[in-house]
Design an enzyme around this catalytic site. Structure first.
Site, PDB file in Angstrom:
ATOM      1  N   CYS A  91       6.044  -5.493   0.745  1.00 41.45           N
ATOM      2  CA  CYS A  91       6.203  -4.186   0.160  1.00 41.45           C
ATOM      3  C   CYS A  91       6.025  -3.129   1.329  1.00 41.45           C
ATOM      4  O   CYS A  91       6.675  -2.913   2.081  1.00 41.45           O
ATOM      5  CB  CYS A  91       5.172  -4.120  -1.100  1.00 41.45           C
ATOM      6  SG  CYS A  91       5.775  -2.694  -2.430  1.00 41.45           S
ATOM      7  N   HIS A 142       5.678  -7.878  -4.355  1.00 46.46           N
ATOM      8  CA  HIS A 142       4.117  -8.413  -3.947  1.00 46.46           C
ATOM      9  C   HIS A 142       4.176 -10.057  -4.165  1.00 46.46           C
ATOM     10  O   HIS A 142       4.007 -10.073  -5.480  1.00 46.46           O
ATOM     11  CB  HIS A 142       3.380  -7.815  -4.964  1.00 46.46           C
ATOM     12  CG  HIS A 142       3.248  -6.069  -4.559  1.00 46.46           C
ATOM     13  ND1 HIS A 142       1.936  -5.766  -3.875  1.00 46.46           N
ATOM     14  CD2 HIS A 142       3.894  -5.192  -4.677  1.00 46.46           C
ATOM     15  CE1 HIS A 142       2.313  -4.612  -3.716  1.00 46.46           C
ATOM     16  NE2 HIS A 142       3.207  -4.165  -3.992  1.00 46.46           N
ATOM     17  N   GLU A 181       1.474 -11.572  -3.820  1.00 45.80           N
ATOM     18  CA  GLU A 181      -0.051 -12.118  -3.759  1.00 45.80           C
ATOM     19  C   GLU A 181      -0.544 -12.081  -5.131  1.00 45.80           C
ATOM     20  O   GLU A 181      -1.726 -12.452  -5.290  1.00 45.80           O
ATOM     21  CB  GLU A 181      -0.748 -11.259  -2.711  1.00 45.80           C
ATOM     22  CG  GLU A 181      -0.943  -9.800  -3.358  1.00 45.80           C
ATOM     23  CD  GLU A 181       0.232  -8.996  -3.195  1.00 45.80           C
ATOM     24  OE1 GLU A 181       1.335  -9.357  -2.855  1.00 45.80           O
ATOM     25  OE2 GLU A 181       0.067  -7.774  -3.323  1.00 45.80           O
ATOM     26  N   GLY A 218       0.949  -1.039  -0.055  1.00 46.27           N
ATOM     27  CA  GLY A 218       0.021   0.027   0.122  1.00 46.27           C
ATOM     28  C   GLY A 218       1.246   1.226  -0.117  1.00 46.27           C
ATOM     29  O   GLY A 218       1.934   1.266  -0.664  1.00 46.27           O
TER      30      GLY A 218
HETATM   31  N1  GLN Z   1       6.131   2.994  -2.361  1.00 45.07           N
HETATM   32  C1  GLN Z   1       5.250   2.363  -1.277  1.00 45.07           C
HETATM   33  C2  GLN Z   1       5.650   3.112   0.109  1.00 45.07           C
HETATM   34  O1  GLN Z   1       6.781   2.917   0.262  1.00 45.07           O
HETATM   35  C3  GLN Z   1       4.976   0.919  -1.312  1.00 45.07           C
HETATM   36  C4  GLN Z   1       4.545   0.278  -2.527  1.00 45.07           C
HETATM   37  C5  GLN Z   1       3.896  -0.851  -2.503  1.00 45.07           C
HETATM   38  O2  GLN Z   1       3.347  -1.274  -1.286  1.00 45.07           O
HETATM   39  N2  GLN Z   1       3.405  -1.587  -3.586  1.00 45.07           N
HETATM   40  O3  GLN Z   1       4.769   3.227   0.928  1.00 45.07           O
END
Ligand code: GLN
Length: 185
Positions: free
Chosen positions: A78, A165, A167, A46
């Site tokens: 992530c 990711h 998932e 996210g």
């Molecule tokens: N760039 C996002 C962050 O650092 C992470 C991106 C992602 O979860 N796909 O908050």
């Protein structure tokens, strides 16, 4: 086996499906008081700054710290890696220095066939989306996969974290690995 999925923000539906496919039931967590009844915790991708703000507002950050102290397995993917690791946005549960958005605009999103020995010999197709990277880990951290830019999958005791990711493409192996951590805990 009940997995708490922090469901405040990010790609919740995909994680729910992937965790269920790996064989556990999913409890979406939007408020405090739910996480305690679960066997493991998944923090999805996210936007980590928004994520952290919402978690703090709900008091879920504190519950995640307590779950970790109780030895409950936690998997951050992530943005979830940013949250479990060390950076100004993280909880610092894993001894790993994390850089957000490590790949810049040129490589906003890409896929890599990763070697992940703990998952067997078949490569794992990993999707990176505005991904973070782990620049340094402490001695207690096991590096499970890396690419030339840095570490992308690591484990420290009961914490697992991926820069990519897991998932998205229907390969259940990394969630199955996490569920084995939960079973063993
Ligand atoms: N760039 C996002 C962050 O650092 C992470 C991106 C992602 O979860 N796909 O908050």
């Amino acid at each position: 086996m009940k997995i708490a999925l922090i469901a405040l923000q990010g790609d919740i539906a995909e994680h729910k499906q992937a965790i269920e496919a790996a064989g556990a039931s999913v409890i979406p967590v939007k408020h405090r008081g739910i996480l305690d009844g679960c066997d493991g915790v998944v923090i999805p991708g996210g936007e980590s700054t928004t994520f952290m703000r919402l978690m703090k507002r709900e008091g879920i950050d504190q519950e995640i710290i307590e779950a970790n102290e109780a030895g409950k397995p936690i998997f951050g993917t992530c943005a979830g890696l940013v949250i479990v690791g060390r950076s100004e946005y993280g909880l610092g549960l894993m001894d790993a220095d994390v850089v957000r958005n490590a790949f810049g605009r040129q490589r906003d999103s890409f896929e890599v066939m990763l070697k992940i020995p703990v998952l067997g010999s078949a490569p794992f197709k990993a999707v990176f989306i505005r991904a973070p990277i782990i620049e340094r880990v402490g001695p207690g951290v096991e590096v499970l996969a890396k690419i030339k830019e840095g570490i992308v999958l690591a484990r420290e005791k009961n914490i697992l974290a991926s820069a990519f990711h897991p998932e998205l493409l229907g390969d259940a192996r990394l969630f199955e690995y996490f569920l084995r951590m939960v079973e063993d805990a």
